[in-house]
Design a protein around this motif. Structure first.
Motif, PDB file in Angstrom:
ATOM      1  N   ARG A  15       0.825  -1.197   0.000  1.00  0.00           N
ATOM      2  CA  ARG A  15       0.000   0.000   0.000  1.00  0.00           C
ATOM      3  C   ARG A  15       0.869   1.260   0.000  1.00  0.00           C
ATOM      4  O   ARG A  15       2.085   1.185   0.204  1.00  0.00           O
ATOM      5  CB  ARG A  15      -0.928   0.004   1.231  1.00  0.00           C
ATOM      6  CG  ARG A  15      -1.982  -1.092   1.217  1.00  0.00           C
ATOM      7  CD  ARG A  15      -2.784  -1.106   2.513  1.00  0.00           C
ATOM      8  NE  ARG A  15      -3.375   0.189   2.805  1.00  0.00           N
ATOM      9  CZ  ARG A  15      -4.564   0.609   2.360  1.00  0.00           C
ATOM     10  NH1 ARG A  15      -5.299  -0.190   1.612  1.00  0.00           N
ATOM     11  NH2 ARG A  15      -5.023   1.798   2.680  1.00  0.00           N
ATOM     12  N   GLU A  16       0.241   2.400  -0.196  1.00  0.00           N
ATOM     13  CA  GLU A  16       0.977   3.661  -0.233  1.00  0.00           C
ATOM     14  C   GLU A  16       0.407   4.656   0.779  1.00  0.00           C
ATOM     15  O   GLU A  16       0.233   5.838   0.488  1.00  0.00           O
ATOM     16  CB  GLU A  16       0.942   4.245  -1.648  1.00  0.00           C
ATOM     17  CG  GLU A  16       1.662   3.361  -2.669  1.00  0.00           C
ATOM     18  CD  GLU A  16       1.714   3.979  -4.042  1.00  0.00           C
ATOM     19  OE1 GLU A  16       1.111   5.058  -4.247  1.00  0.00           O
ATOM     20  OE2 GLU A  16       2.353   3.384  -4.927  1.00  0.00           O
ATOM     21  N   ASP A  17       0.119   4.181   1.977  1.00  0.00           N
ATOM     22  CA  ASP A  17      -0.386   5.064   3.025  1.00  0.00           C
ATOM     23  C   ASP A  17       0.688   6.083   3.403  1.00  0.00           C
ATOM     24  O   ASP A  17       1.875   5.767   3.465  1.00  0.00           O
ATOM     25  CB  ASP A  17      -0.791   4.246   4.249  1.00  0.00           C
ATOM     26  CG  ASP A  17      -1.847   3.199   3.914  1.00  0.00           C
ATOM     27  OD1 ASP A  17      -2.980   3.578   3.616  1.00  0.00           O
ATOM     28  OD2 ASP A  17      -1.502   2.004   3.938  1.00  0.00           O
ATOM     29  N   ARG A  18       0.261   7.296   3.700  1.00  0.00           N
ATOM     30  CA  ARG A  18       1.184   8.393   4.012  1.00  0.00           C
ATOM     31  C   ARG A  18       1.756   8.286   5.418  1.00  0.00           C
ATOM     32  O   ARG A  18       2.931   8.589   5.653  1.00  0.00           O
ATOM     33  CB  ARG A  18       0.436   9.729   3.860  1.00  0.00           C
ATOM     34  CG  ARG A  18       1.246  10.969   4.246  1.00  0.00           C
ATOM     35  CD  ARG A  18       0.390  12.223   4.103  1.00  0.00           C
ATOM     36  NE  ARG A  18      -0.789  12.195   4.961  1.00  0.00           N
ATOM     37  CZ  ARG A  18      -0.795  12.575   6.236  1.00  0.00           C
ATOM     38  NH1 ARG A  18       0.312  13.018   6.805  1.00  0.00           N
ATOM     39  NH2 ARG A  18      -1.906  12.519   6.949  1.00  0.00           N
ATOM     40  N   ILE A  19       0.935   7.858   6.378  1.00  0.00           N
ATOM     41  CA  ILE A  19       1.324   7.830   7.785  1.00  0.00           C
ATOM     42  C   ILE A  19       0.483   6.786   8.492  1.00  0.00           C
ATOM     43  O   ILE A  19      -0.657   6.516   8.093  1.00  0.00           O
ATOM     44  CB  ILE A  19       1.144   9.228   8.428  1.00  0.00           C
ATOM     45  CG1 ILE A  19       1.824   9.313   9.787  1.00  0.00           C
ATOM     46  CG2 ILE A  19      -0.331   9.637   8.497  1.00  0.00           C
ATOM     47  CD1 ILE A  19       1.918  10.738  10.332  1.00  0.00           C
ATOM     48  N   TYR A  20       1.057   6.165   9.527  1.00  0.00           N
ATOM     49  CA  TYR A  20       0.327   5.219  10.369  1.00  0.00           C
ATOM     50  C   TYR A  20       0.069   5.866  11.730  1.00  0.00           C
ATOM     51  O   TYR A  20       0.953   6.496  12.318  1.00  0.00           O
ATOM     52  CB  TYR A  20       1.141   3.952  10.623  1.00  0.00           C
ATOM     53  CG  TYR A  20       1.322   3.021   9.458  1.00  0.00           C
ATOM     54  CD1 TYR A  20       0.660   3.189   8.239  1.00  0.00           C
ATOM     55  CD2 TYR A  20       2.196   1.931   9.579  1.00  0.00           C
ATOM     56  CE1 TYR A  20       0.856   2.311   7.187  1.00  0.00           C
ATOM     57  CE2 TYR A  20       2.400   1.049   8.539  1.00  0.00           C
ATOM     58  CZ  TYR A  20       1.735   1.238   7.341  1.00  0.00           C
ATOM     59  OH  TYR A  20       1.948   0.365   6.314  1.00  0.00           O
ATOM     60  N   TYR A  21      -1.147   5.635  12.237  1.00  0.00           N
ATOM     61  CA  TYR A  21      -1.486   6.001  13.612  1.00  0.00           C
ATOM     62  C   TYR A  21      -1.833   4.718  14.376  1.00  0.00           C
ATOM     63  O   TYR A  21      -2.948   4.203  14.284  1.00  0.00           O
ATOM     64  CB  TYR A  21      -2.656   6.984  13.644  1.00  0.00           C
ATOM     65  CG  TYR A  21      -2.307   8.354  13.095  1.00  0.00           C
ATOM     66  CD1 TYR A  21      -1.324   9.132  13.698  1.00  0.00           C
ATOM     67  CD2 TYR A  21      -2.964   8.861  11.975  1.00  0.00           C
ATOM     68  CE1 TYR A  21      -0.993  10.386  13.195  1.00  0.00           C
ATOM     69  CE2 TYR A  21      -2.649  10.120  11.469  1.00  0.00           C
ATOM     70  CZ  TYR A  21      -1.661  10.872  12.081  1.00  0.00           C
ATOM     71  OH  TYR A  21      -1.333  12.112  11.577  1.00  0.00           O
ATOM     72  N   PRO A  22      -0.882   4.170  15.122  1.00  0.00           N
ATOM     73  CA  PRO A  22      -1.145   2.950  15.889  1.00  0.00           C
ATOM     74  C   PRO A  22      -1.913   3.249  17.171  1.00  0.00           C
ATOM     75  O   PRO A  22      -2.014   4.399  17.606  1.00  0.00           O
ATOM     76  CB  PRO A  22       0.260   2.425  16.193  1.00  0.00           C
ATOM     77  CG  PRO A  22       1.112   3.655  16.223  1.00  0.00           C
ATOM     78  CD  PRO A  22       0.509   4.616  15.235  1.00  0.00           C
ATOM     79  N   ALA A  23      -2.427   2.185  17.777  1.00  0.00           N
ATOM     80  CA  ALA A  23      -3.152   2.355  19.036  1.00  0.00           C
ATOM     81  C   ALA A  23      -2.224   2.582  20.221  1.00  0.00           C
ATOM     82  O   ALA A  23      -2.683   3.001  21.281  1.00  0.00           O
ATOM     83  CB  ALA A  23      -4.039   1.144  19.291  1.00  0.00           C
ATOM     84  N   HIS A  24      -0.939   2.304  20.044  1.00  0.00           N
ATOM     85  CA  HIS A  24       0.038   2.523  21.106  1.00  0.00           C
ATOM     86  C   HIS A  24       1.308   3.097  20.479  1.00  0.00           C
ATOM     87  O   HIS A  24       1.791   2.581  19.475  1.00  0.00           O
ATOM     88  CB  HIS A  24       0.382   1.208  21.818  1.00  0.00           C
ATOM     89  CG  HIS A  24      -0.806   0.413  22.248  1.00  0.00           C
ATOM     90  ND1 HIS A  24      -1.548   0.730  23.359  1.00  0.00           N
ATOM     91  CD2 HIS A  24      -1.400  -0.674  21.698  1.00  0.00           C
ATOM     92  CE1 HIS A  24      -2.540  -0.133  23.481  1.00  0.00           C
ATOM     93  NE2 HIS A  24      -2.468  -0.998  22.476  1.00  0.00           N
ATOM     94  N   GLY A  25       1.832   4.141  21.087  1.00  0.00           N
ATOM     95  CA  GLY A  25       3.096   4.684  20.609  1.00  0.00           C
ATOM     96  C   GLY A  25       2.936   5.751  19.543  1.00  0.00           C
ATOM     97  O   GLY A  25       1.836   6.074  19.102  1.00  0.00           O
ATOM     98  N   PRO A  26       4.064   6.326  19.115  1.00  0.00           N
ATOM     99  CA  PRO A  26       4.036   7.476  18.210  1.00  0.00           C
ATOM    100  C   PRO A  26       3.596   7.112  16.803  1.00  0.00           C
ATOM    101  O   PRO A  26       3.603   5.942  16.398  1.00  0.00           O
ATOM    102  CB  PRO A  26       5.497   7.949  18.217  1.00  0.00           C
ATOM    103  CG  PRO A  26       6.285   6.725  18.541  1.00  0.00           C
ATOM    104  CD  PRO A  26       5.439   5.941  19.500  1.00  0.00           C
ATOM    105  N   ALA A  27       3.207   8.137  16.060  1.00  0.00           N
ATOM    106  CA  ALA A  27       2.860   7.951  14.651  1.00  0.00           C
ATOM    107  C   ALA A  27       4.081   7.478  13.871  1.00  0.00           C
ATOM    108  O   ALA A  27       5.231   7.742  14.248  1.00  0.00           O
ATOM    109  CB  ALA A  27       2.340   9.256  14.067  1.00  0.00           C
TER     110      ALA A  27
END
Length: 290
Positions: A199-211
């Motif tokens: 995939r080509e997602d720009r950024i990840y936002y996880p449920a724990h920890g920094p982006a």
């Protein structure tokens, strides 16, 4: 795995991290949740979705209501049903009238010690999203990306308007995800990592920890790390048959004792995957190469 940042943490505060995204940190830090579960509110005032509402904690629920600020809630969305992610969906649904949307219910009994938060057996969804299905609201579209592995019902949610992907526990920048057999499956987890790498997602936002602002680079490294662990297991079993505990002792030098169970579960997940592929076998609790 990295050390959490120094306190104070923004627990309970509504942080505006993008025009469409607010983040609220729950008060449940641990060796497995980092500084706590991060709940995301997606929307710009006309109607929102709440992603991973977190634990059923009165202070966290009050913080979520403050972050929502009276805005209509169109959906409460859960990536999966571990107890640090989904229990607040029920009281939040009662307070807002919003449907619970996202992953399928899953209540799974696991014998022996657990390393994660355990499953939420009371979770119920008003709408289960299949891979590729979307939940929409005013100015936002959240599309489900099926990512089984950490658990079998895990979903990520892609925010199409911004290129962000909410990754739950599947990908986190501070730690690899714990894969707990029998519901957690290392083979599925690796395939799901491969899917995200395409995939080509720009950024990840996880449920724990920094982006995660370099997502493909991180995923590529995670795939390499898992393959390295697999090769390490094969090398050690090639030297002599061993139990899981013996493999952990050799593979994880200087490990925080609080994480020994998690390491053992991860090794077990690798072994089960290798066994399915015909590369290893076992006699009782002793594993050997075929």
């Amino acid at each position: 795995m990295v050390t959490p940042p120094p306190k104070p943490w923004p627990t309970g505060a509504a942080e505006q991290i993008e025009p469409l995204i607010r983040r609220v940190l729950a008060p449940n830090p641990s060796p497995y949740t980092y500084t706590g579960t991060q709940t995301y509110v997606v929307g710009a005032g006309a109607g929102c979705a709440v992603i991973d509402p977190g634990p059923d904690d009165p202070a966290h629920l009050a913080a979520l209501e403050a972050a929502i600020g009276g805005e209509p809630v169109h959906a409460i969305m859960c990536t999966h049903t571990h107890r640090d992610h989904s229990p607040a969906s029920r009281p939040l649904a009662q307070r807002t009238g919003a449907p619970i949307v996202g992953c399928a219910p899953l209540a799974f009994d696991v014998d022996g010690p657990r390393a994660d938060e355990g499953f939420d057996p009371d979770y119920e969804a008003d709408r289960v999203l299949a891979d590729g299905e979307a939940m929409t609201g005013p100015g936002w579209t959240l599309r489900a990306v099926a990512t089984p592995g950490h658990v079998s019902n895990h979903l990520c949610f892609a925010l199409e308007e911004s290129g962000a992907l909410f990754t739950g526990d599947h990908v986190m920048g501070w730690s690899t995800s714990v894969v707990v057999p029998p519901d957690g499956d290392m083979g599925q987890y690796m395939r799901s990592l491969g899917l995200l790498h395409e995939r080509e997602d720009r950024i990840y936002y996880p449920a724990h920890g920094p982006a995660v602002d370099k997502p493909r680079q991180l995923v590529r490294g995670m795939i390499g790390h898992r393959r390295q662990r697999e090769n390490q297991i094969m090398r050690l079993l090639g030297e002599a048959p061993r139990a899981v505990e013996q493999l952990v002792e050799r593979m994880y030098k200087g490990l925080d004792p609080r994480l020994t169970k998690a390491a053992g579960l991860s090794v077990s997940a690798h072994l089960i995957d290798l066994e399915r592929r015909g590369l290893v076998g076992r006699s009782g609790n002793i594993w050997q190469t075929n």
